[in-house]
Scaffold this motif. Structure first.
Motif, short mmCIF file in Angstrom:
data_model
loop_
_atom_site.label_atom_id
_atom_site.label_comp_id
_atom_site.label_asym_id
_atom_site.label_seq_id
_atom_site.Cartn_x
_atom_site.Cartn_y
_atom_site.Cartn_z
N ALA A 1 0.82 -1.21 0.00
CA ALA A 1 0.00 0.00 0.00
C ALA A 1 0.86 1.26 0.00
O ALA A 1 0.47 2.29 -0.57
CB ALA A 1 -0.94 0.00 1.20
N ALA A 2 2.03 1.18 0.63
CA ALA A 2 2.93 2.34 0.70
C ALA A 2 3.88 2.40 -0.49
O ALA A 2 4.71 3.32 -0.57
CB ALA A 2 3.72 2.29 2.00
N GLY A 3 3.78 1.44 -1.41
CA GLY A 3 4.68 1.42 -2.56
C GLY A 3 6.11 1.10 -2.20
O GLY A 3 7.05 1.56 -2.86
N GLN A 4 6.31 0.29 -1.14
CA GLN A 4 7.65 0.00 -0.63
C GLN A 4 7.99 -1.47 -0.86
O GLN A 4 7.11 -2.33 -0.99
CB GLN A 4 7.72 0.34 0.86
CG GLN A 4 7.50 1.83 1.13
CD GLN A 4 7.29 2.13 2.61
OE1 GLN A 4 6.82 1.28 3.37
NE2 GLN A 4 7.63 3.34 3.01
N SER A 5 9.28 -1.78 -0.86
CA SER A 5 9.75 -3.14 -1.13
C SER A 5 9.48 -4.06 0.07
O SER A 5 9.33 -3.60 1.21
CB SER A 5 11.24 -3.13 -1.45
OG SER A 5 11.97 -2.69 -0.32
N TYR A 6 9.46 -5.34 -0.20
CA TYR A 6 9.18 -6.33 0.85
C TYR A 6 9.85 -7.66 0.51
O TYR A 6 9.33 -8.74 0.80
CB TYR A 6 7.66 -6.52 1.02
CG TYR A 6 6.92 -6.79 -0.28
CD1 TYR A 6 6.73 -8.08 -0.74
CD2 TYR A 6 6.45 -5.73 -1.05
CE1 TYR A 6 6.07 -8.33 -1.93
CE2 TYR A 6 5.78 -5.96 -2.26
CZ TYR A 6 5.60 -7.26 -2.69
OH TYR A 6 4.94 -7.50 -3.88
N ASP A 7 11.04 -7.59 -0.07
CA ASP A 7 11.72 -8.80 -0.53
C ASP A 7 12.01 -9.79 0.60
O ASP A 7 11.86 -11.01 0.42
CB ASP A 7 13.05 -8.44 -1.22
CG ASP A 7 12.83 -7.75 -2.55
OD1 ASP A 7 11.84 -6.99 -2.68
OD2 ASP A 7 13.65 -7.94 -3.46
N ARG A 8 12.44 -9.30 1.76
CA ARG A 8 12.77 -10.20 2.87
C ARG A 8 11.52 -10.88 3.42
O ARG A 8 11.53 -12.07 3.73
CB ARG A 8 13.49 -9.43 3.97
CG ARG A 8 14.81 -8.78 3.53
CD ARG A 8 15.38 -7.93 4.65
NE ARG A 8 16.59 -7.22 4.27
CZ ARG A 8 16.60 -6.04 3.66
NH1 ARG A 8 15.45 -5.44 3.33
NH2 ARG A 8 17.74 -5.44 3.36
N LEU A 9 10.46 -10.10 3.56
CA LEU A 9 9.19 -10.68 4.00
C LEU A 9 8.70 -11.74 3.01
O LEU A 9 8.23 -12.81 3.41
CB LEU A 9 8.14 -9.58 4.15
CG LEU A 9 8.36 -8.57 5.28
CD1 LEU A 9 7.57 -7.29 5.03
CD2 LEU A 9 7.97 -9.18 6.63
N ALA A 10 8.82 -11.43 1.73
CA ALA A 10 8.40 -12.39 0.71
C ALA A 10 9.25 -13.64 0.75
O ALA A 10 8.76 -14.75 0.50
CB ALA A 10 8.47 -11.74 -0.68
N LEU A 11 10.53 -13.50 1.09
CA LEU A 11 11.38 -14.69 1.21
C LEU A 11 10.90 -15.57 2.36
O LEU A 11 10.97 -16.80 2.27
CB LEU A 11 12.84 -14.27 1.40
CG LEU A 11 13.83 -15.44 1.53
CD1 LEU A 11 13.76 -16.36 0.31
CD2 LEU A 11 15.26 -14.90 1.71
N GLY A 12 10.41 -14.95 3.44
CA GLY A 12 9.83 -15.75 4.52
C GLY A 12 8.63 -16.55 4.04
O GLY A 12 8.47 -17.73 4.38
#
Length: 487
Positions: free
Chosen positions: A389-400
């Protein structure tokens, strides 16, 4: 060696801390559903500390699924030991706050009669996410759940936590009594509101008058925090050596303990704040901080650490690449989603990393990995939604999340089977059997679990593409190599 009982307690090692009250004078004011290791290392310890001044608040615990806790502790007069371990050493104390234990599978009527007594003013719960019989993605009661179907058909002989709560409340209503307060101590977002919704929906399915009565029940939210690994035979031996007595089921934990409680108890409550709990107006910010920082990190560490060959959490966080990943996950992806002025989030992060690294706690990654389908929505997916929603990255969360998918396929990196414990394990097997080791259909299959992912995330092409890329790397290169590539 003699067994721990009220009669043998006097012969325990002098270094053992004992409860400081007459157990013959205590009376149950709290019924606790789900008397597992966490409750005995957490809430029961706080209550043990206040019973000398407030003997009317003892606990009767109930096991809803298995009789093993009752069978272990009843011959001990419901006494047990808590072994606290950290880098400075170990300390043992005896807890006496459990006045009785009920096996609800065979003593359901006894439990209902107790909950209907005027002297019981709080019913608390640690039944885990799946014990709420709800859809984790929506938070609503699952009316198709087998236990809910049974409990609506046979309300006087319930099986589920919602069934027991509502039947006991109905008996109080018919007797003209005020309701007890229901206090969830489970790791759920807004756990009080979640419990209120589940219990309210179950009551509404039973009838209008009962639903109206349940609307008067208080459901304070709480935040609980203490790491409690499963007790091993080696732990029992260590406790026996310290006590000089055998304890059939001690609990082992860390020195840290936190309990934040919303102050909403119309029927009365113990003075929890006098024994170290924080009683506040709004628990939700603390709850979100803990679920996202501690529990989200714990789950990520469990899946990736297990796949990388780390049996224990301390070993996993001792892997520099995994530590860097968890540090970055908390610092760059989780902390910006938390609005907590005046709270030292960086200090909380550093304390968590130290707690994870405690070598004295043999906390198995496999244990944390259990029931992932119930945990992901609160621990990782809510944070991902906020980042999107904030247009921010989330690569580590997605790796989880990708780590969970890889783990849920049921085969490790050596080709050996993984003992996946989850209510949806049969569906996992079907997905893995159909997709094989192809990341794209695997991701599609898991995202099809709408109870976990809802309808928004599966329809987000960027989220889906990122999961496919990460899962493909986990399948082809392994967890260790993939973790080192995610920054």
């Amino acid at each position: 060696m003699p067994r721990l009982t009220p009669e043998t307690l006097a012969s325990a090692s002098p270094s053992t801390r004992r409860y400081a009250y007459d157990r013959g004078a205590i009376a149950p004011g709290i019924v606790h559903l789900g008397i597992g290791a966490f409750h005995r290392a957490h809430q029961a310890v706080y209550v043990d500390d206040l019973l000398a001044q407030h003997p009317e608040w003892a606990i009767v615990g109930a096991s809803l699924r298995r009789p093993d806790t009752k069978e272990a502790l009843e011959p001990q007069g419901n006494l047990y030991s808590v072994l606290v371990r950290d880098t400075s050493g170990s300390a043992c104390r005896i807890i006496g706050s459990i006045a009785g234990i009920i096996d609800a599978t065979t003593e359901g009527e006894t439990l209902l009669e107790l909950m209907a007594r005027p002297s019981v003013r709080i019913v608390s719960l640690t039944v885990t996410e799946k014990g709420y019989c709800h859809d984790p993605a929506t938070g609503h009661l699952d009316l198709a759940h087998p236990d809910i179907v049974h409990d609506l058909a046979y309300p006087s002989t319930p099986r589920s936590a919602p069934g027991f709560l509502v039947e006991a409340l109905e008996r109080r209503r018919r007797a003209g009594l005020a309701p007890f307060t229901i206090m969830s101590c489970d790791n759920l977002p807004s756990n009080g509101r979640t419990a209120q919704r589940i219990v309210g929906e179950f009551a509404a399915a039973r009838g209008r008058e009962l639903a109206a009565y349940v609307e008067t029940v208080a459901f304070p939210s709480t935040m609980v925090d203490r790491i409690v690994p499963a007790t091993t035979d080696a732990d029992r031996e260590a406790v026996a050596a310290m006590l000089g007595l055998d304890d059939a089921w001690p609990v082992v934990t860390e020195a840290f303990s936190q309990w934040v409680i919303e102050d909403h108890f119309p029927a009365g409550r113990p003075p929890f704040e006098t024994v170290g709990a924080q009683v506040v107006e709004d628990v939700e910010p603390f709850e979100r901080m803990k679920l996202r920082m501690l529990n989200g990190s714990h789950s990520t560490l469990a899946y990736l650490g297990y796949l990388a060959g780390h049996q224990y959490v301390a070993d996993a966080i001792g892997d520099s690449a995994l530590r860097d990943l968890i540090f970055g996950l908390m610092t760059e992806e989780v902390m910006p989603t938390l609005d907590m002025p005046g709270t030292d989030l960086a200090g909380y992060r550093d304390a968590l990393l130290d707690r994870f690294a405690n070598p004295a706690l043999r906390h198995r990654t496999w244990q944390i990995a259990m029931d992932g389908s119930q945990k992901l929505p609160q621990r990782l997916l809510g944070t991902i939604r906020d980042r999107i929603a904030a247009g921010q990255s989330y690569d580590r969360l997605a790796l989880g999340v990708a780590g969970w998918m890889r783990y849920a396929t049921g085969t490790d990196e050596k080709g050996d089977p993984i003992d996946v414990r989850d209510p949806m394990v049969d569906r996992f097997r079907a997905i893995a059997a159909e997709a094989g080791r192809d990341a794209e259909p695997l991701v599609g299959g898991f995202l099809g679990l709408r109870e976990v992912f809802g309808t928004d995330l599966p329809d987000d092409p960027a989220f889906r593409a990122l999961l496919v890329r990460l899962l493909a790397s986990l399948l082809e290169q392994g967890a260790a190599a993939t973790v080192g590539q995610v920054k």
